[in-house]
Write a protein that holds these residues in place. Structure first.
Motif, PDB file in Angstrom:
ATOM      1  N   VAL A 260       0.861  -1.187   0.000  1.00  0.00           N
ATOM      2  CA  VAL A 260       0.000   0.000   0.000  1.00  0.00           C
ATOM      3  C   VAL A 260       0.896   1.236   0.000  1.00  0.00           C
ATOM      4  CG1 VAL A 260      -1.722   1.317   1.332  1.00  0.00           C
ATOM      5  CG2 VAL A 260      -1.849  -1.192   1.228  1.00  0.00           C
ATOM      6  N   LYS A 261       0.638   2.166  -0.926  1.00  0.00           N
ATOM      7  CA  LYS A 261       1.443   3.391  -0.997  1.00  0.00           C
ATOM      8  C   LYS A 261       1.358   4.135   0.339  1.00  0.00           C
ATOM      9  CE  LYS A 261       3.143   2.585  -4.118  1.00  0.00           C
ATOM     10  NZ  LYS A 261       4.583   2.668  -4.368  1.00  0.00           N
ATOM     11  N   ARG A 262       2.496   4.669   0.788  1.00  0.00           N
ATOM     12  CA  ARG A 262       2.538   5.371   2.067  1.00  0.00           C
ATOM     13  C   ARG A 262       1.457   6.454   2.175  1.00  0.00           C
ATOM     14  NH1 ARG A 262       4.233   9.789   3.286  1.00  0.00           N
ATOM     15  NH2 ARG A 262       5.385  10.108   1.362  1.00  0.00           N
ATOM     16  N   ALA A 263       1.301   7.223   1.103  1.00  0.00           N
ATOM     17  CA  ALA A 263       0.417   8.390   1.144  1.00  0.00           C
ATOM     18  C   ALA A 263      -1.048   8.034   1.333  1.00  0.00           C
ATOM     19  CB  ALA A 263       0.588   9.217  -0.137  1.00  0.00           C
ATOM     20  N   VAL A 264      -1.423   6.798   0.951  1.00  0.00           N
ATOM     21  CA  VAL A 264      -2.850   6.452   1.048  1.00  0.00           C
ATOM     22  C   VAL A 264      -3.120   5.394   2.109  1.00  0.00           C
ATOM     23  CG1 VAL A 264      -3.341   7.084  -1.360  1.00  0.00           C
ATOM     24  CG2 VAL A 264      -2.668   4.725  -0.814  1.00  0.00           C
ATOM     25  N   ALA A 265      -2.157   5.144   2.976  1.00  0.00           N
ATOM     26  CA  ALA A 265      -2.294   4.056   3.948  1.00  0.00           C
ATOM     27  C   ALA A 265      -3.534   4.238   4.834  1.00  0.00           C
ATOM     28  CB  ALA A 265      -1.032   3.947   4.806  1.00  0.00           C
ATOM     29  N   SER A 266      -3.751   5.454   5.331  1.00  0.00           N
ATOM     30  CA  SER A 266      -4.901   5.669   6.220  1.00  0.00           C
ATOM     31  C   SER A 266      -6.209   5.547   5.458  1.00  0.00           C
ATOM     32  CB  SER A 266      -4.799   7.057   6.872  1.00  0.00           C
ATOM     33  OG  SER A 266      -3.613   7.132   7.625  1.00  0.00           O
ATOM     34  N   GLU A 267      -6.204   6.082   4.270  1.00  0.00           N
ATOM     35  CA  GLU A 267      -7.399   6.024   3.429  1.00  0.00           C
ATOM     36  C   GLU A 267      -7.767   4.574   3.099  1.00  0.00           C
ATOM     37  OE1 GLU A 267      -8.558   7.848  -0.998  1.00  0.00           O
ATOM     38  OE2 GLU A 267      -6.549   8.142  -0.158  1.00  0.00           O
ATOM     39  N   VAL A 268      -6.769   3.768   2.797  1.00  0.00           N
ATOM     40  CA  VAL A 268      -7.024   2.365   2.472  1.00  0.00           C
ATOM     41  C   VAL A 268      -7.514   1.617   3.713  1.00  0.00           C
ATOM     42  CG1 VAL A 268      -5.955   0.184   1.739  1.00  0.00           C
ATOM     43  CG2 VAL A 268      -5.406   2.323   0.535  1.00  0.00           C
ATOM     44  N   ALA A 269      -6.932   1.945   4.865  1.00  0.00           N
ATOM     45  CA  ALA A 269      -7.379   1.288   6.099  1.00  0.00           C
ATOM     46  C   ALA A 269      -8.858   1.571   6.354  1.00  0.00           C
ATOM     47  CB  ALA A 269      -6.523   1.750   7.276  1.00  0.00           C
ATOM     48  N   ALA A 270      -9.260   2.799   6.102  1.00  0.00           N
ATOM     49  CA  ALA A 270     -10.671   3.154   6.297  1.00  0.00           C
ATOM     50  C   ALA A 270     -11.569   2.413   5.315  1.00  0.00           C
ATOM     51  CB  ALA A 270     -10.857   4.669   6.151  1.00  0.00           C
ATOM     52  N   ALA A 271     -11.131   2.341   4.068  1.00  0.00           N
ATOM     53  CA  ALA A 271     -11.909   1.618   3.057  1.00  0.00           C
ATOM     54  C   ALA A 271     -12.008   0.139   3.401  1.00  0.00           C
ATOM     55  CB  ALA A 271     -11.277   1.805   1.674  1.00  0.00           C
ATOM     56  N   ALA A 272     -10.942  -0.411   3.983  1.00  0.00           N
ATOM     57  CA  ALA A 272     -10.947  -1.825   4.368  1.00  0.00           C
ATOM     58  C   ALA A 272     -11.973  -2.059   5.471  1.00  0.00           C
ATOM     59  CB  ALA A 272      -9.548  -2.257   4.815  1.00  0.00           C
ATOM     60  N   GLU A 273     -12.053  -1.130   6.409  1.00  0.00           N
ATOM     61  CA  GLU A 273     -13.014  -1.287   7.491  1.00  0.00           C
ATOM     62  C   GLU A 273     -14.449  -1.330   6.957  1.00  0.00           C
ATOM     63  OE1 GLU A 273     -13.226   1.903  10.255  1.00  0.00           O
ATOM     64  OE2 GLU A 273     -14.583   0.809  11.582  1.00  0.00           O
ATOM     65  N   GLN A 274     -14.735  -0.410   6.044  1.00  0.00           N
ATOM     66  CA  GLN A 274     -16.060  -0.373   5.420  1.00  0.00           C
ATOM     67  C   GLN A 274     -16.373  -1.681   4.723  1.00  0.00           C
ATOM     68  OE1 GLN A 274     -16.218   3.061   2.792  1.00  0.00           O
ATOM     69  NE2 GLN A 274     -17.861   3.844   4.126  1.00  0.00           N
ATOM     70  N   ARG A 275     -15.390  -2.171   3.992  1.00  0.00           N
ATOM     71  CA  ARG A 275     -15.574  -3.408   3.241  1.00  0.00           C
ATOM     72  C   ARG A 275     -15.902  -4.580   4.166  1.00  0.00           C
ATOM     73  NH1 ARG A 275     -14.544  -5.463  -1.769  1.00  0.00           N
ATOM     74  NH2 ARG A 275     -14.191  -7.703  -1.664  1.00  0.00           N
ATOM     75  N   VAL A 276     -15.172  -4.668   5.269  1.00  0.00           N
ATOM     76  CA  VAL A 276     -15.399  -5.765   6.203  1.00  0.00           C
ATOM     77  C   VAL A 276     -16.803  -5.697   6.796  1.00  0.00           C
ATOM     78  CG1 VAL A 276     -14.752  -6.629   8.486  1.00  0.00           C
ATOM     79  CG2 VAL A 276     -12.995  -6.222   6.750  1.00  0.00           C
ATOM     80  N   ARG A 277     -17.237  -4.470   7.138  1.00  0.00           N
ATOM     81  CA  ARG A 277     -18.573  -4.321   7.694  1.00  0.00           C
ATOM     82  C   ARG A 277     -19.631  -4.852   6.727  1.00  0.00           C
ATOM     83  NH1 ARG A 277     -19.001   1.492   9.740  1.00  0.00           N
ATOM     84  NH2 ARG A 277     -17.124   0.827  10.870  1.00  0.00           N
ATOM     85  N   LYS A 278     -19.455  -4.487   5.473  1.00  0.00           N
ATOM     86  CA  LYS A 278     -20.415  -4.912   4.455  1.00  0.00           C
ATOM     87  C   LYS A 278     -20.364  -6.427   4.256  1.00  0.00           C
ATOM     88  CE  LYS A 278     -21.421  -3.841  -0.364  1.00  0.00           C
ATOM     89  NZ  LYS A 278     -20.731  -3.265  -1.531  1.00  0.00           N
ATOM     90  N   GLU A 279     -19.164  -6.991   4.284  1.00  0.00           N
ATOM     91  CA  GLU A 279     -19.038  -8.442   4.103  1.00  0.00           C
ATOM     92  C   GLU A 279     -19.687  -9.204   5.255  1.00  0.00           C
ATOM     93  OE1 GLU A 279     -15.150  -9.228   1.284  1.00  0.00           O
ATOM     94  OE2 GLU A 279     -15.106  -9.830   3.380  1.00  0.00           O
ATOM     95  N   ASN A 280     -19.639  -8.627   6.453  1.00  0.00           N
ATOM     96  CA  ASN A 280     -20.248  -9.314   7.591  1.00  0.00           C
ATOM     97  C   ASN A 280     -21.745  -9.503   7.372  1.00  0.00           C
ATOM     98  OD1 ASN A 280     -17.851  -9.579   8.884  1.00  0.00           O
ATOM     99  ND2 ASN A 280     -18.089  -7.755  10.173  1.00  0.00           N
ATOM    100  N   GLU A 281     -22.395  -8.466   6.852  1.00  0.00           N
ATOM    101  CA  GLU A 281     -23.825  -8.594   6.556  1.00  0.00           C
ATOM    102  C   GLU A 281     -24.074  -9.655   5.495  1.00  0.00           C
ATOM    103  OE1 GLU A 281     -25.419  -4.783   5.394  1.00  0.00           O
ATOM    104  OE2 GLU A 281     -24.156  -3.785   6.898  1.00  0.00           O
TER     105      GLU A 281
END
Lengths: 225, 225, 225, 225, 225, 225
Positions: C175-196
């Protein structure tokens, strides 16, 4: 000619033959049916110790696109095994935990895929068995049709819907539906004979003598120095 | 020129050298003998944690035909390791539980085969160690001669009968019979030296300083930014 | 043009993003950042169950020569991951227990190397995680310069110093350094949706219905028999 | 144990045997000597139509380092063939037009290299024949010792200095120096016999009859439907 | 994060640098820029003797889907070279005669594709040069987006839009746009120096003497027997 | 279950369909029949420019044993193509000039073999076309039965006796006997349509417009920068 289709109803092999074939395992079954039906040796289980047997639901699909796996779920029956073959070589991770959850909810035993698999840890925890040619996180799209329950060539072997798939630590073999019971009986015979041979070998007898190979060796011209 | 032969009597390396070489392991032995004799990295153990060392009994045989493994059993001695090399690339499962039972009854330690192995579960339960290039149920026939105890090239390394084979999680290495004791001694020295280095590295000293590489780096023209 | 250099100071990504990315794992992160940054599927962990995440220290070096790994140790910081890419394909065992001892003494989390690794047993006992393309005892020399902390292509992916490396049972992603936080946030969203989705699939609902794919199938011309 | 050496004087095989072996070609020679000595089939000529035969000068060298090829030039004699084997798998372009110019100035016939070759166009124009496993521009350094004229394993075959190398469109074979004349004689016999067989086959006779295989087929249990 | 885009305007490298780089060829350019930028050696021309150089138009696309090549045609300029990289390994025949006709109509010089190519005979007759990893009739669909003129990793090398691609019989190399002129100048110098060396080697002088390697050999401890 | 058999009489496809399929070539035929029947892309012609089409005589045989090719010659008819598939992966040179002489004497057009071929020069001079996965001098024995004219999987494709094989520079495709005429007609239509498209592309029209893809691109969310 080739048109995308989904075949709903597939004749199933006898349940007792399936149970017997799973019991005897891939190597014995492969030998018992005359050494045919073996998938290529690059097909490996994603975790050790898994075994399964069941009637195949076949899926032919494009590289990088798993739309047809979603379509196939609906036509699976309890005890089936999904057999997935891309139309050209691909290592993408077509399959993961969500699809395994869905297949299990419909009673599917496991997956054989001539491509990649992902979510290894979750699949291992679920004990959902998969034999694949690769492990890869690379996801797939859902844009292009393929077919379900048509004959496919998977890892070098012809598989038709309703054929019995047997998989264990050594690999994967397919048995034609029509001969499943016959092969199970031949496997039983083979195991009985091997048990006798094993005892003799364990006592130190030589295969050369048990199999009566010494005369042949002499005829072939072997030379001991 | 090449004629099928079986060489019965093979000079054996000293037992204490074998024990020492097994103790030091593949990487240390390979280094200690000047980085030669390593088999190709595609040779992998069929179960983790196995190690073995012993004098080689070599087998040269055709693709898809294991007749000569049966012939070789008779000339094996206790402690030997079977080294099997097909004359052309092959992944067939030449070897399984029955042959392992026979070899064990004659005291053989294990197998190195530049081809396929089957019956993985049974071999793992028996703890019979095998290093192979593939795992495959595909059986072999018993129709064609090869040779036993002639020099073979196995997975890219020359192996002669009586050479010491050492195998562990990292791979397989061969040590010429004549230098087995000398290599064992060199391995011991190497390990002693590595123990000192390990302690210094664990304390945070840099390899650059321990190995005195800073002067060389400067000469080579390294540039720090 | 290309000159051997060592870049000492590398901007580091935020620590909380690294922790989050490790938590979500390779597959989720790869999806969350738009399916880029995956290393080739031949990169496999040397023991099962390992995971790691951290900022990359990159090493470009010649085939069969690990001089620059020794150079790199000095510029590593606590929490870093070493990413090693030879300038041409090589399976040599560049890395073993001694280097791992040194890296651990400097706080390095683990190694990703598009080449071979050795000392598997010792590294497993140390629980020092390595993802490599091969396991090989073949040692390397220390004669030729390369570079540290320049951009490298490792197993098909571009890695720059300070990018976040995430590795688990499935593989390795950057993951590119500059977008690490942004990607982490997107990953969290994705996991929430997958749980449903997982819950619905577990109850037997079909992906065809959950993802609304039936209309598309009809438009594409699927034919049920 | 393995120490870097250069062996200057190598016993050479008889010139008439070399000429005869080149005349008969790789396949016939390989058969005539009992099917041994063939290099792996991945060794391909860099241009079609080339043939060569001559005594081997062997070079063992590290991945990515061609210092020892420069050393070898000095010990080559007119008519020799250079046989180069890296100590671990490598596709780097060790060899190009300048080295070919140098070798030709010393009478060397051609090159067999279990690695990469570059400058294909110039080598083709010079008609300097090379059999290699890869074509690659990737250059090498000149930093590390290896050995010249020690036994090497090249593309899976054992080659000793002074052995005869024969190469053509099909591949490369090595004939032990001591049996070069004997193999040449056997090759001549083989060709004479094949000429008769060819005429009979061209007239439509079946191999089944010429080789007398029908009785064997019946014994093996063939079944015509 | 990664979103499908098409970048229309790309800064182009100087025309005279492109011409010079094509003239010097892949090996010389690769050396002249410090041995970086080489594509993997599995990239081979579909017919012998082809050469080309030009600024890259890059295409990132999914396995088995060539929609984005059609999109890319529109943003190509005269003299450009198309560089196509699938997001996961694929050998499908993405490219054939019709696309070549279209590209040629827009002045494109040729194609570099880390996948398969088809219509070999027609492309050879058109003399439209292609470097690919495979030759395959397997067609692709046109269903899924990718990107044009973003940075891609093609056959292991990073390529950005506007970088210079040079390709010949040996392979393919990429030169960063910003240093194209500088590399061309370095290549000229290199060739001049090689011309002198070639003459000396042709007269029989040894590389050992021309490059002054004898002292180093002695220091490294070479031993002549 | 699998028993060695030779099937003598095979229904043949219509001659005009064969001629048409050869005329249209592999890529067009593969597309025309709905993208099925393609053999793996590692199957390459032994010399450039060859084409052939004809009904298959199939041979299933063991690794390293060509007895069944000799058996197959007798059941070949004029115009047939031999399709040879080993039961496990093998690169041995099963086939050379003598067998080609025999096959030609019986009117056979050429060979498709998922293994090795030898005598390349002689076969090229005879213009006897062969598509193979390898070139190798390694000979085979004649000891073990297989089958002739049973269904085989060759290079990943199912081939039955009497199916039409088409082969050219791009590869090999198989067309089911029953649909040969239908596929030939579809190929003709396809070529006619491509001729129109080619003219439009040559005038500079874009595929985006000819195929009407702009609307789809917009829907998919393409973004031009």
């Amino acid at each position: 000619m080739n048109q995308p289709v989904v075949v709903r109803n597939v004749e199933q092999p006898p349940a007792d033959a399936i149970a017997a074939l799973e019991h005897y395992g891939v190597t014995t079954v492969h030998e018992a049916q005359g050494r045919c039906g073996l998938l290529a040796s690059y097909m490996r289980p994603i975790f050790p110790g898994a075994t399964m047997a069941g009637p195949a639901v076949t899926v032919s699909l494009p590289p990088g696109d798993n739309l047809m796996i979603h379509v196939a779920v609906e036509v699976c029956r309890s005890g089936n095994i999904l057999v997935v073959a891309p139309t050209s070589p691909c290592t993408d991770g077509y399959f993961g935990e969500l699809l395994a959850t869905s297949l299990r909810a419909h009673g599917v035993r496991g997956l054989v895929i001539d491509a990649g698999c992902r979510d290894i840890r979750a699949l291992t925890e679920m004990r959902f068995p998969v034999w694949s040619r690769a492990i890869s996180s690379q996801g797939t799209v859902k844009n292009t049709l393929g077919s379900v329950n048509i004959p496919v060539v998977c890892a070098g072997a012809l598989v038709e819907a309703g054929d019995v798939i047997i998989a264990d630590d050594v690999g994967v073999v397919v048995v034609k539906r029509a001969v499943a019971s016959e092969v199970a009986a031949a496997a039983e015979q083979r195991v009985r004979k091997e048990n006798e041979t094993r005892e003799r070998l364990a006592r130190g007898e030589l295969g050369l003598d048990i199999y009566g190979m010494r005369k042949k060796l002499t005829e072939l011209g072997i030379k001991y120095l």
